[in-house]
Design a protein around this motif. Structure first.
Motif, PDB file in Angstrom:
ATOM      1  N   LEU A 196       0.813  -1.221   0.000  1.00  9.64           N
ATOM      2  CA  LEU A 196       0.000   0.000   0.000  1.00  9.64           C
ATOM      3  C   LEU A 196       0.847   1.271   0.000  1.00  9.64           C
ATOM      4  N   THR A 197       2.027   1.236   0.631  1.00 12.67           N
ATOM      5  CA  THR A 197       2.817   2.466   0.700  1.00 12.67           C
ATOM      6  C   THR A 197       3.574   2.752  -0.589  1.00 12.67           C
ATOM      7  N   GLN A 198       3.833   1.727  -1.410  1.00 13.42           N
ATOM      8  CA  GLN A 198       4.630   1.950  -2.618  1.00 13.42           C
ATOM      9  C   GLN A 198       3.788   1.980  -3.893  1.00 13.42           C
ATOM     10  N   VAL A 199       2.538   2.390  -3.771  1.00  8.85           N
ATOM     11  CA  VAL A 199       1.647   2.440  -4.938  1.00  8.85           C
ATOM     12  C   VAL A 199       1.902   3.656  -5.827  1.00  8.85           C
ATOM     13  N   PHE A 200       2.800   4.551  -5.423  1.00  6.62           N
ATOM     14  CA  PHE A 200       3.039   5.781  -6.185  1.00  6.62           C
ATOM     15  C   PHE A 200       4.255   5.687  -7.101  1.00  6.62           C
ATOM     16  N   THR A 201       4.979   4.592  -7.081  1.00  6.77           N
ATOM     17  CA  THR A 201       6.224   4.511  -7.837  1.00  6.77           C
ATOM     18  C   THR A 201       5.953   4.284  -9.323  1.00  6.77           C
ATOM     19  N   SER A 202       7.032   4.443 -10.109  1.00  5.36           N
ATOM     20  CA  SER A 202       6.921   4.249 -11.559  1.00  5.36           C
ATOM     21  C   SER A 202       6.683   2.793 -11.925  1.00  5.36           C
ATOM     22  N   HIS A 203       6.871   1.876 -10.987  1.00  9.30           N
ATOM     23  CA  HIS A 203       6.603   0.459 -11.270  1.00  9.30           C
ATOM     24  C   HIS A 203       5.111   0.170 -11.450  1.00  9.30           C
ATOM     25  N   GLY A 256     -10.106  -0.481  -1.132  1.00 10.23           N
ATOM     26  CA  GLY A 256      -9.621  -1.838  -1.338  1.00 10.23           C
ATOM     27  C   GLY A 256      -8.235  -2.065  -0.765  1.00 10.23           C
ATOM     28  N   GLY A 257      -7.960  -3.289  -0.419  1.00 11.76           N
ATOM     29  CA  GLY A 257      -6.649  -3.680   0.079  1.00 11.76           C
ATOM     30  C   GLY A 257      -5.843  -4.395  -0.997  1.00 11.76           C
ATOM     31  N   VAL A 258      -4.608  -4.708  -0.658  1.00 10.59           N
ATOM     32  CA  VAL A 258      -3.720  -5.423  -1.573  1.00 10.59           C
ATOM     33  C   VAL A 258      -3.035  -6.534  -0.784  1.00 10.59           C
ATOM     34  N   VAL A 259      -3.173  -7.744  -1.268  1.00 12.28           N
ATOM     35  CA  VAL A 259      -2.608  -8.918  -0.592  1.00 12.28           C
ATOM     36  C   VAL A 259      -1.825  -9.722  -1.625  1.00 12.28           C
ATOM     37  N   LEU A 287      13.234   6.284   9.948  1.00  9.44           N
ATOM     38  CA  LEU A 287      11.915   6.807   9.608  1.00  9.44           C
ATOM     39  C   LEU A 287      10.935   5.674   9.348  1.00  9.44           C
ATOM     40  N   GLN A 288       9.667   6.002   9.375  1.00  6.55           N
ATOM     41  CA  GLN A 288       8.615   5.017   9.104  1.00  6.55           C
ATOM     42  C   GLN A 288       8.014   5.283   7.730  1.00  6.55           C
ATOM     43  N   GLU A 289       8.098   4.284   6.864  1.00  8.85           N
ATOM     44  CA  GLU A 289       7.526   4.425   5.530  1.00  8.85           C
ATOM     45  C   GLU A 289       6.008   4.583   5.626  1.00  8.85           C
ATOM     46  N   GLY A 290       5.475   5.497   4.836  1.00  4.10           N
ATOM     47  CA  GLY A 290       4.056   5.774   4.862  1.00  4.10           C
ATOM     48  C   GLY A 290       3.711   6.951   5.743  1.00  4.10           C
ATOM     49  N   ARG A 291       4.462   7.140   6.816  1.00  2.00           N
ATOM     50  CA  ARG A 291       4.255   8.288   7.707  1.00  2.00           C
ATOM     51  C   ARG A 291       5.296   9.367   7.453  1.00  2.00           C
ATOM     52  N   ASP A 292       6.562   8.964   7.394  1.00  2.00           N
ATOM     53  CA  ASP A 292       7.668   9.912   7.269  1.00  2.00           C
ATOM     54  C   ASP A 292       8.198  10.036   5.846  1.00  2.00           C
TER      55      ASP A 292
END
Length: 244
Positions: A49-56, A100-103, A234-239
Protein backbone atom coordinates in the motif's frame (compact mmCIF):
# COMPACT_ATOMS: atom_id res chain seq x y z
CA UNK A 1 -0.02 -20.64 -14.21
CA UNK A 2 0.87 -23.06 -11.45
CA UNK A 3 -1.78 -25.72 -10.65
CA UNK A 4 -2.29 -24.49 -7.07
CA UNK A 5 -2.86 -20.87 -8.07
CA UNK A 6 -6.67 -20.76 -8.04
CA UNK A 7 -6.94 -22.67 -4.77
CA UNK A 8 -4.44 -20.45 -2.93
CA UNK A 9 -5.71 -17.15 -4.28
CA UNK A 10 -9.34 -18.12 -3.74
CA UNK A 11 -8.51 -18.89 -0.12
CA UNK A 12 -6.87 -15.46 0.24
CA UNK A 13 -9.78 -13.72 -1.49
CA UNK A 14 -12.25 -15.42 0.83
CA UNK A 15 -10.34 -14.01 3.80
CA UNK A 16 -9.88 -10.57 2.17
CA UNK A 17 -13.05 -10.00 0.10
CA UNK A 18 -12.30 -6.33 -0.70
CA UNK A 19 -8.68 -6.89 -1.72
CA UNK A 20 -6.90 -7.53 -4.98
CA UNK A 21 -5.00 -10.75 -4.45
CA UNK A 22 -1.70 -11.10 -6.28
CA UNK A 23 1.18 -13.54 -6.05
CA UNK A 24 4.87 -13.81 -6.66
CA UNK A 25 5.97 -14.52 -10.22
CA UNK A 26 8.68 -16.34 -12.13
CA UNK A 27 9.96 -14.23 -15.01
CA UNK A 28 10.65 -15.60 -18.48
CA UNK A 29 13.32 -15.00 -19.68
CA UNK A 30 14.74 -15.14 -16.14
CA UNK A 31 17.02 -12.12 -16.57
CA UNK A 32 14.37 -9.78 -17.99
CA UNK A 33 13.35 -6.75 -15.89
CA UNK A 34 15.38 -7.98 -12.92
CA UNK A 35 14.85 -4.92 -10.69
CA UNK A 36 11.12 -4.87 -11.37
CA UNK A 37 10.81 -8.59 -10.68
CA UNK A 38 12.65 -8.27 -7.36
CA UNK A 39 10.34 -5.40 -6.44
CA UNK A 40 7.18 -7.39 -7.31
CA UNK A 41 8.29 -10.42 -5.33
CA UNK A 42 9.96 -8.87 -2.29
CA UNK A 43 7.72 -6.01 -1.12
CA UNK A 44 6.72 -6.37 2.52
CA UNK A 45 2.95 -6.64 3.15
CA UNK A 46 2.65 -3.03 4.32
CA UNK A 47 4.59 -1.80 1.28
CA UNK A 48 1.88 -3.16 -1.01
CA UNK A 49 0.00 0.00 0.00
CA UNK A 50 2.82 2.47 0.70
CA UNK A 51 4.63 1.95 -2.62
CA UNK A 52 1.65 2.44 -4.94
CA UNK A 53 3.04 5.78 -6.18
CA UNK A 54 6.22 4.51 -7.84
CA UNK A 55 6.92 4.25 -11.56
CA UNK A 56 6.60 0.46 -11.27
CA UNK A 57 2.82 0.81 -11.06
CA UNK A 58 0.53 -1.61 -9.18
CA UNK A 59 2.28 -3.39 -6.34
CA UNK A 60 0.89 -6.73 -7.46
CA UNK A 61 1.34 -7.27 -11.17
CA UNK A 62 -1.88 -7.35 -13.19
CA UNK A 63 -1.57 -10.90 -14.66
CA UNK A 64 -1.69 -12.21 -11.08
CA UNK A 65 -4.81 -10.32 -9.99
CA UNK A 66 -7.61 -12.31 -8.35
CA UNK A 67 -10.76 -10.94 -6.70
CA UNK A 68 -14.46 -11.67 -6.48
CA UNK A 69 -16.75 -10.66 -9.34
CA UNK A 70 -18.76 -8.57 -6.87
CA UNK A 71 -15.70 -6.54 -5.87
CA UNK A 72 -14.59 -6.11 -9.49
CA UNK A 73 -18.07 -4.87 -10.41
CA UNK A 74 -17.90 -2.42 -7.51
CA UNK A 75 -14.50 -1.07 -8.61
CA UNK A 76 -14.44 -1.54 -12.38
CA UNK A 77 -14.70 -1.79 -15.21
CA UNK A 78 -11.37 -1.40 -16.99
CA UNK A 79 -11.00 1.76 -19.02
CA UNK A 80 -11.37 0.54 -22.60
CA UNK A 81 -10.06 3.74 -24.15
CA UNK A 82 -7.70 1.76 -26.33
CA UNK A 83 -4.00 1.85 -27.03
CA UNK A 84 -2.06 4.18 -24.78
CA UNK A 85 -4.45 3.93 -21.80
CA UNK A 86 -2.86 2.45 -18.63
CA UNK A 87 -5.99 0.47 -17.82
CA UNK A 88 -4.41 -1.65 -15.07
CA UNK A 89 -3.03 1.40 -13.25
CA UNK A 90 -6.36 3.25 -13.48
CA UNK A 91 -8.34 0.28 -12.17
CA UNK A 92 -5.80 -0.19 -9.37
CA UNK A 93 -6.15 3.45 -8.34
CA UNK A 94 -9.96 3.20 -8.38
CA UNK A 95 -9.70 0.06 -6.25
CA UNK A 96 -7.64 1.97 -3.66
CA UNK A 97 -10.00 4.96 -3.77
CA UNK A 98 -12.85 2.64 -2.80
CA UNK A 99 -10.97 1.34 0.21
CA UNK A 100 -9.62 -1.84 -1.34
CA UNK A 101 -6.65 -3.68 0.08
CA UNK A 102 -3.72 -5.42 -1.57
CA UNK A 103 -2.61 -8.92 -0.59
CA UNK A 104 0.09 -11.10 -2.13
CA UNK A 105 0.29 -14.89 -1.88
CA UNK A 106 3.98 -15.46 -1.25
CA UNK A 107 4.40 -18.29 -3.68
CA UNK A 108 5.43 -18.13 -7.33
CA UNK A 109 2.15 -19.05 -9.00
CA UNK A 110 2.45 -17.34 -12.39
CA UNK A 111 5.03 -17.56 -15.17
CA UNK A 112 5.25 -13.92 -16.28
CA UNK A 113 6.63 -13.70 -19.81
CA UNK A 114 8.38 -10.60 -21.10
CA UNK A 115 7.26 -9.53 -24.58
CA UNK A 116 9.07 -6.58 -26.19
CA UNK A 117 5.93 -5.86 -28.24
CA UNK A 118 3.51 -6.02 -25.30
CA UNK A 119 0.71 -3.45 -25.22
CA UNK A 120 2.10 -1.95 -22.02
CA UNK A 121 4.94 -0.44 -24.05
CA UNK A 122 2.43 1.66 -26.01
CA UNK A 123 1.56 3.68 -22.90
CA UNK A 124 3.58 6.89 -22.83
CA UNK A 125 5.67 7.52 -19.74
CA UNK A 126 4.28 11.06 -19.62
CA UNK A 127 0.73 9.67 -19.43
CA UNK A 128 1.62 7.45 -16.49
CA UNK A 129 3.52 10.30 -14.82
CA UNK A 130 0.47 12.56 -14.99
CA UNK A 131 -1.77 9.93 -13.37
CA UNK A 132 0.82 9.26 -10.65
CA UNK A 133 1.21 12.92 -9.74
CA UNK A 134 -2.56 13.41 -9.60
CA UNK A 135 -2.95 10.36 -7.37
CA UNK A 136 -0.18 11.58 -5.05
CA UNK A 137 -1.84 14.98 -4.78
CA UNK A 138 -5.20 13.36 -4.12
CA UNK A 139 -4.17 10.73 -1.58
CA UNK A 140 -1.19 12.13 0.32
CA UNK A 141 -0.44 15.82 0.00
CA UNK A 142 -3.74 17.11 1.47
CA UNK A 143 -2.66 15.46 4.75
CA UNK A 144 0.80 17.06 4.83
CA UNK A 145 1.28 20.72 5.73
CA UNK A 146 4.81 20.69 4.32
CA UNK A 147 7.24 18.17 2.82
CA UNK A 148 10.72 17.74 1.35
CA UNK A 149 11.55 16.29 -2.06
CA UNK A 150 14.48 13.90 -1.77
CA UNK A 151 16.49 14.46 -4.98
CA UNK A 152 17.53 17.88 -6.18
CA UNK A 153 18.30 16.45 -9.60
CA UNK A 154 16.18 16.00 -12.69
CA UNK A 155 13.46 13.74 -11.25
CA UNK A 156 12.96 15.80 -8.11
CA UNK A 157 12.73 19.04 -10.06
CA UNK A 158 10.34 17.42 -12.52
CA UNK A 159 8.04 16.40 -9.68
CA UNK A 160 8.11 19.92 -8.26
CA UNK A 161 7.23 21.45 -11.63
CA UNK A 162 4.40 18.92 -12.11
CA UNK A 163 2.69 19.74 -8.82
CA UNK A 164 -0.20 22.16 -8.55
CA UNK A 165 0.67 25.65 -7.27
CA UNK A 166 -0.80 24.82 -3.87
CA UNK A 167 1.28 21.66 -3.54
CA UNK A 168 4.41 23.50 -4.70
CA UNK A 169 4.00 25.92 -1.84
CA UNK A 170 4.18 23.00 0.59
CA UNK A 171 7.66 22.01 -0.64
CA UNK A 172 10.00 23.42 2.03
CA UNK A 173 13.22 21.99 0.57
CA UNK A 174 14.97 19.57 -1.73
CA UNK A 175 17.56 17.27 -0.20
CA UNK A 176 20.45 15.37 -1.73
CA UNK A 177 23.92 13.92 -1.17
CA UNK A 178 25.51 15.71 -4.14
CA UNK A 179 27.77 18.40 -2.69
CA UNK A 180 27.62 20.45 -5.89
CA UNK A 181 23.84 20.72 -5.68
CA UNK A 182 23.96 21.44 -1.96
CA UNK A 183 26.57 24.18 -2.43
CA UNK A 184 24.33 25.89 -4.97
CA UNK A 185 21.92 26.36 -2.09
CA UNK A 186 18.56 26.56 -3.84
CA UNK A 187 16.48 25.62 -6.88
CA UNK A 188 14.85 28.54 -8.69
CA UNK A 189 11.67 27.69 -10.59
CA UNK A 190 12.26 29.92 -13.60
CA UNK A 191 9.04 28.94 -15.39
CA UNK A 192 6.86 30.13 -12.53
CA UNK A 193 4.56 33.06 -13.19
CA UNK A 194 5.06 34.25 -9.63
CA UNK A 195 7.21 37.25 -8.85
CA UNK A 196 9.69 36.82 -7.40
CA UNK A 197 10.38 33.33 -8.76
CA UNK A 198 10.11 30.60 -6.10
CA UNK A 199 13.45 29.55 -4.63
CA UNK A 200 13.49 26.23 -2.80
CA UNK A 201 16.47 25.45 -0.51
CA UNK A 202 18.69 22.44 -1.27
CA UNK A 203 19.91 20.69 1.89
CA UNK A 204 21.96 17.65 2.79
CA UNK A 205 19.53 14.83 3.54
CA UNK A 206 20.58 14.77 7.20
CA UNK A 207 19.71 18.44 7.56
CA UNK A 208 16.27 18.09 5.95
CA UNK A 209 13.09 17.33 7.81
CA UNK A 210 10.42 14.76 6.99
CA UNK A 211 8.05 13.89 5.53
CA UNK A 212 9.87 13.14 2.29
CA UNK A 213 8.68 12.34 -1.20
CA UNK A 214 11.60 10.29 -2.48
CA UNK A 215 12.51 10.59 -6.15
CA UNK A 216 15.54 8.28 -6.01
CA UNK A 217 15.23 4.94 -7.76
CA UNK A 218 15.57 1.91 -5.52
CA UNK A 219 18.08 -0.88 -6.07
CA UNK A 220 20.40 1.20 -8.26
CA UNK A 221 23.10 2.60 -5.94
CA UNK A 222 24.63 -0.58 -4.55
CA UNK A 223 22.64 -0.09 -1.36
CA UNK A 224 24.05 3.39 -0.61
CA UNK A 225 20.75 5.24 -0.87
CA UNK A 226 18.88 2.56 1.08
CA UNK A 227 21.52 2.73 3.86
CA UNK A 228 21.18 6.52 4.04
CA UNK A 229 17.42 6.22 4.34
CA UNK A 230 17.63 3.52 7.03
CA UNK A 231 20.06 5.68 9.03
CA UNK A 232 17.29 8.23 9.64
CA UNK A 233 15.06 5.64 11.38
CA UNK A 234 11.91 6.81 9.61
CA UNK A 235 8.61 5.02 9.10
CA UNK A 236 7.53 4.42 5.53
CA UNK A 237 4.06 5.77 4.86
CA UNK A 238 4.25 8.29 7.71
CA UNK A 239 7.67 9.91 7.27
CA UNK A 240 8.37 9.16 3.63
CA UNK A 241 6.91 7.75 0.43
CA UNK A 242 8.66 6.54 -2.68
CA UNK A 243 7.83 8.22 -5.98
CA UNK A 244 10.80 6.94 -7.98
Amino acid sequence: MMPQRVRLQLDAATRHPTSIIGCQVRREPPDSTERYTRWINQLAPEQLLTQVFTSHGPTVVMPTWFCSRAWFSHVGPFDEGGQGVPEDLLLFYNHLRKGGGVVRVDQSLVLYRYHPDAATHSVLETTIWTHRVRFLEERVLPHWAAFTIWNAGRQGRRLYRSLSAGAQRKVVAFCDVDENKIRKGFYCYEDSEEAPKPRVPILHFRAARPPFIICVKLDLTGGEFEANLRSLHLQEGRDFLHFS
